[in-house]
Design an enzyme around this catalytic site. Structure first.
Site, PDB file in Angstrom:
ATOM      1  CD  GLU A 153      36.932   4.227  -3.592  1.00 31.36           C
ATOM      2  OE1 GLU A 153      36.773   4.224  -2.359  1.00 31.36           O
ATOM      3  OE2 GLU A 153      36.539   5.140  -4.327  1.00 31.36           O
ATOM      4  CG  ASP A 154      37.350  -0.453   0.645  1.00 35.28           C
ATOM      5  OD1 ASP A 154      38.418   0.178   0.593  1.00 35.28           O
ATOM      6  OD2 ASP A 154      36.338  -0.045   1.212  1.00 35.28           O
TER       7      ASP A 154
END
Length: 166
Positions: free
Chosen positions: A17-18
């Site tokens: 996600e990051d």
């Protein structure tokens, strides 16, 4: 066959996600390259009544450590602008003269994290009347896996992988 390869690749990228994927060709063309600057400064000093440090090219007889490179210094004992410096290169030649006329080398050496190209050299006189030298070293940083980036909204991401040329 191509469909199976894409399906396999998408499974490897789960839970990222990051992180971001960056095109390797864009990095090779100069995307996100930055210049970092490191400053090194020194000045002449007077320690005791007859004990002082002078900025000059140290004579060959007093150079104690032979792994240091004095070749990039000019006649004043200061590194020239545009020189590429690495670890163990001498940036400023300094000589300590004691009251017994004993001479000792105390030059300023380039550390392992200070390598790069000499961008600017400023020679001035400080408030006590001694010579002061300030050297700015420039280094190009190319993004690599694990580097972090931040958006204006302060959302931090890190580089997960580089996409190869397609």
């Amino acid at each position: 066959m191509k469909l199976g390869g894409n399906a396999q690749r998408s499974r490897c990228l789960d839970n990222q996600e990051d992180s971001i994927l960056i095109n390797k060709a864009a990095i090779d063309r100069g995307l996100f390259r930055v210049y970092t600057y490191k400053s090194v400064s020194t000045s002449e000093k007077k320690h005791a009544s007859n004990d002082n440090q002078v900025i000059e090219l140290p004579p060959k007889e007093i150079r104690v450590n032979h792994k240091y490179c004095y070749d990039k210094l000019d006649s004043d004992g200061i590194v020239k602008v545009g020189e590429e410096v690495e670890e163990f290169d001498v940036l400023v030649g300094k000589v300590r003269v004691s009251y017994e006329k004993a001479v000792q080398d105390c030059s300023v050496i380039c550390k392992s994290n200070e390598h790069g190209v000499v961008d600017d050299v400023c020679v001035t006189v400080n408030d006590k009347g001694y010579k002061h030298v300030k050297i700015r070293i420039r280094r190009v940083r190319i993004p690599e896996i694990g580097d972090k980036f931040a958006h204006v909204s302060a959302q931090k991401v890190s580089i997960f992988c580089f996409l190869k040329y397609i």
